[in-house]
Each structure stands twice: as C-alpha cells, then as structure tokens.
Write a protein that holds these residues in place. Structure first.
Motif, PDB file in Angstrom:
ATOM      1  N   UNK A 145       0.843  -1.521  -0.070  1.00 37.49           N
ATOM      2  CA  UNK A 145      -0.014   0.041   0.027  1.00 37.49           C
ATOM      3  C   UNK A 145       0.968   1.207   0.150  1.00 37.49           C
ATOM      4  N   UNK A 146       0.300   2.252  -0.155  1.00 37.93           N
ATOM      5  CA  UNK A 146       0.985   3.736  -0.278  1.00 37.93           C
ATOM      6  C   UNK A 146       1.644   3.902   1.244  1.00 37.93           C
ATOM      7  N   UNK A 147       0.687   3.681   2.275  1.00 40.45           N
ATOM      8  CA  UNK A 147       1.232   3.804   3.539  1.00 40.45           C
ATOM      9  C   UNK A 147       2.462   2.971   3.856  1.00 40.45           C
ATOM     10  N   UNK A 148       2.147   1.726   3.535  1.00 39.52           N
ATOM     11  CA  UNK A 148       3.349   0.987   3.609  1.00 39.52           C
ATOM     12  C   UNK A 148       4.587   1.501   3.021  1.00 39.52           C
ATOM     13  N   UNK A 149       4.354   1.683   1.780  1.00 39.50           N
ATOM     14  CA  UNK A 149       5.738   2.334   1.106  1.00 39.50           C
ATOM     15  C   UNK A 149       6.216   3.442   1.776  1.00 39.50           C
ATOM     16  N   UNK A 150       5.373   4.225   2.119  1.00 38.55           N
ATOM     17  CA  UNK A 150       5.783   5.760   2.722  1.00 38.55           C
ATOM     18  C   UNK A 150       6.509   5.284   4.033  1.00 38.55           C
ATOM     19  N   UNK A 151       6.406   4.374   4.799  1.00 33.30           N
ATOM     20  CA  UNK A 151       6.746   4.006   5.981  1.00 33.30           C
ATOM     21  C   UNK A 151       8.223   3.596   5.753  1.00 33.30           C
ATOM     22  N   UNK A 152       8.423   2.585   4.876  1.00 33.61           N
ATOM     23  CA  UNK A 152       9.806   2.015   4.171  1.00 33.61           C
ATOM     24  C   UNK A 152      10.411   3.257   3.740  1.00 33.61           C
ATOM     25  N   UNK A 153       9.834   4.133   2.780  1.00 29.68           N
ATOM     26  CA  UNK A 153      10.892   5.147   2.176  1.00 29.68           C
ATOM     27  C   UNK A 153      11.447   6.225   3.717  1.00 29.68           C
ATOM     28  N   UNK A 154      10.644   6.345   4.523  1.00 31.99           N
ATOM     29  CA  UNK A 154      10.974   7.207   5.782  1.00 31.99           C
ATOM     30  C   UNK A 154      11.988   6.449   6.466  1.00 31.99           C
ATOM     31  N   UNK A 209       7.223  10.511   7.657  1.00 30.36           N
ATOM     32  CA  UNK A 209       6.283   9.771   7.116  1.00 30.36           C
ATOM     33  C   UNK A 209       4.994  10.625   6.972  1.00 30.36           C
ATOM     34  N   UNK A 210       4.925  11.858   6.693  1.00 37.51           N
ATOM     35  CA  UNK A 210       3.855  12.652   6.567  1.00 37.51           C
ATOM     36  C   UNK A 210       3.603  12.947   5.040  1.00 37.51           C
ATOM     37  N   UNK A 211       4.521  12.744   4.224  1.00 31.70           N
ATOM     38  CA  UNK A 211       4.479  13.331   2.958  1.00 31.70           C
ATOM     39  C   UNK A 211       5.059  12.309   2.016  1.00 31.70           C
ATOM     40  N   UNK A 212       4.534  12.102   0.808  1.00 31.41           N
ATOM     41  CA  UNK A 212       4.752  11.143  -0.213  1.00 31.41           C
ATOM     42  C   UNK A 212       5.761  12.061  -1.063  1.00 31.41           C
ATOM     43  N   UNK A 213       6.987  11.626  -1.608  1.00 30.35           N
ATOM     44  CA  UNK A 213       7.952  12.507  -2.239  1.00 30.35           C
ATOM     45  C   UNK A 213       7.576  12.303  -3.644  1.00 30.35           C
ATOM     46  N   UNK A 214       7.695  13.349  -4.505  1.00 29.21           N
ATOM     47  CA  UNK A 214       7.457  13.455  -5.924  1.00 29.21           C
ATOM     48  C   UNK A 214       8.621  12.462  -6.524  1.00 29.21           C
ATOM     49  N   UNK A 231      21.357   4.409  -6.472  1.00 31.28           N
ATOM     50  CA  UNK A 231      20.175   4.423  -7.549  1.00 31.28           C
ATOM     51  C   UNK A 231      19.202   4.535  -6.855  1.00 31.28           C
ATOM     52  N   UNK A 232      18.107   4.935  -7.493  1.00 29.71           N
ATOM     53  CA  UNK A 232      16.684   4.829  -7.006  1.00 29.71           C
ATOM     54  C   UNK A 232      16.187   3.794  -6.114  1.00 29.71           C
ATOM     55  N   UNK A 233      16.616   2.894  -7.105  1.00 32.73           N
ATOM     56  CA  UNK A 233      16.215   1.193  -6.328  1.00 32.73           C
ATOM     57  C   UNK A 233      16.825   0.977  -4.921  1.00 32.73           C
ATOM     58  N   UNK A 234      17.815   1.585  -4.835  1.00 32.07           N
ATOM     59  CA  UNK A 234      18.773   1.422  -3.430  1.00 32.07           C
ATOM     60  C   UNK A 234      17.898   2.304  -2.584  1.00 32.07           C
ATOM     61  N   UNK A 235      17.498   3.388  -2.968  1.00 34.52           N
ATOM     62  CA  UNK A 235      16.513   4.279  -1.993  1.00 34.52           C
ATOM     63  C   UNK A 235      15.204   3.854  -1.666  1.00 34.52           C
ATOM     64  N   UNK A 236      14.668   3.276  -2.617  1.00 31.67           N
ATOM     65  CA  UNK A 236      13.211   2.583  -2.263  1.00 31.67           C
ATOM     66  C   UNK A 236      13.226   1.426  -2.789  1.00 31.67           C
ATOM     67  N   UNK A 237      11.930   0.813  -2.085  1.00 29.07           N
ATOM     68  CA  UNK A 237      11.795  -0.505  -2.124  1.00 29.07           C
ATOM     69  C   UNK A 237      10.475  -0.715  -3.082  1.00 29.07           C
ATOM     70  N   UNK A 238      10.477  -1.155  -4.369  1.00 23.38           N
ATOM     71  CA  UNK A 238       9.204  -1.306  -5.082  1.00 23.38           C
ATOM     72  C   UNK A 238       8.252  -2.338  -4.491  1.00 23.38           C
ATOM     73  N   UNK A 239       8.919  -3.448  -3.985  1.00 25.40           N
ATOM     74  CA  UNK A 239       8.207  -4.426  -3.531  1.00 25.40           C
ATOM     75  C   UNK A 239       7.763  -5.333  -4.823  1.00 25.40           C
ATOM     76  N   UNK A 240       6.719  -6.202  -4.590  1.00 26.95           N
ATOM     77  CA  UNK A 240       6.609  -7.152  -5.616  1.00 26.95           C
ATOM     78  C   UNK A 240       5.412  -6.625  -6.394  1.00 26.95           C
ATOM     79  N   UNK A 241       4.836  -5.475  -5.799  1.00 25.99           N
ATOM     80  CA  UNK A 241       3.563  -4.993  -6.444  1.00 25.99           C
ATOM     81  C   UNK A 241       3.345  -3.391  -5.696  1.00 25.99           C
ATOM     82  N   UNK A 242       3.045  -2.457  -6.587  1.00 23.34           N
ATOM     83  CA  UNK A 242       2.257  -1.370  -5.926  1.00 23.34           C
ATOM     84  C   UNK A 242       0.882  -1.267  -6.206  1.00 23.34           C
ATOM     85  N   UNK A 243       0.051  -1.047  -5.267  1.00 21.22           N
ATOM     86  CA  UNK A 243      -1.458  -1.120  -5.667  1.00 21.22           C
ATOM     87  C   UNK A 243      -1.881   0.306  -5.690  1.00 21.22           C
TER      88      UNK A 243
END
Length: 76
Positions: free
Chosen positions: A2-11, A45-50, A64-76
């Motif tokens: 989910x978007x919130x899970x992704x935001x948590x990982x990114x933060x 974790x209050x704002x989703x980055x562009x 690299x971008x993929x080192x910064x963020x985890x896209x996971x298996x699927x983004x919903x």
C-alpha cells in the motif's frame, strides 16, 4: 504494498541513509533543492515524495533510486 506501507519504508530508508552518511537534514535539503521542512515530512512519514524529489535524494546520496526505495512485488 500500500501507499502507507511504502511511505513507511521510504522514511525509514531515508533516516538510515542520513545516519550512515552522517548527513544532516539541512545538508540534504541543500543538496536536493528541497526545503528542510520537506525532508522532515519525508522522515516523519507525513508526505509522499515526488519522482523528482526521489531522484534528487538518490543523487545526493550517490545511490540509485532502487537502492533508496523498495518497490516490492507490487504497488497497488
């Protein structure tokens, strides 16, 4: 993932990178052209980055971008 899970990982990843590199939020803000408040929103974790912000942050850490963020298996 989910978007919130992704935001948590990114933060969490951003906090880890700041600690590992001993870079301050101010230094990251200066390196990316983002405000210090925006960096704080990402860390707390209050704002989703562009896409542009993600690319600039990755560039500032010399990773690299993929080192910064985890896209996971699927983004919903």
């Amino acid at each position: 993932m989910s978007e919130l899970e992704w935001l948590d990982i990114f933060g969490d990843n951003l906090v880890s990178l700041l600690q590992e590199t001993r870079m301050s939020q101010r230094e990251l803000a200066d390196a990316t052209g983002l405000s210090e408040a925006t960096i704080s929103y990402y860390i707390h974790k209050r704002k989703i980055p562009s896409l542009k912000a993600i690319i600039n942050i990755a560039y500032a850490f010399s990773i690299t971008v993929d080192e910064l963020i985890d896209f996971g298996d699927m983004i919903r």
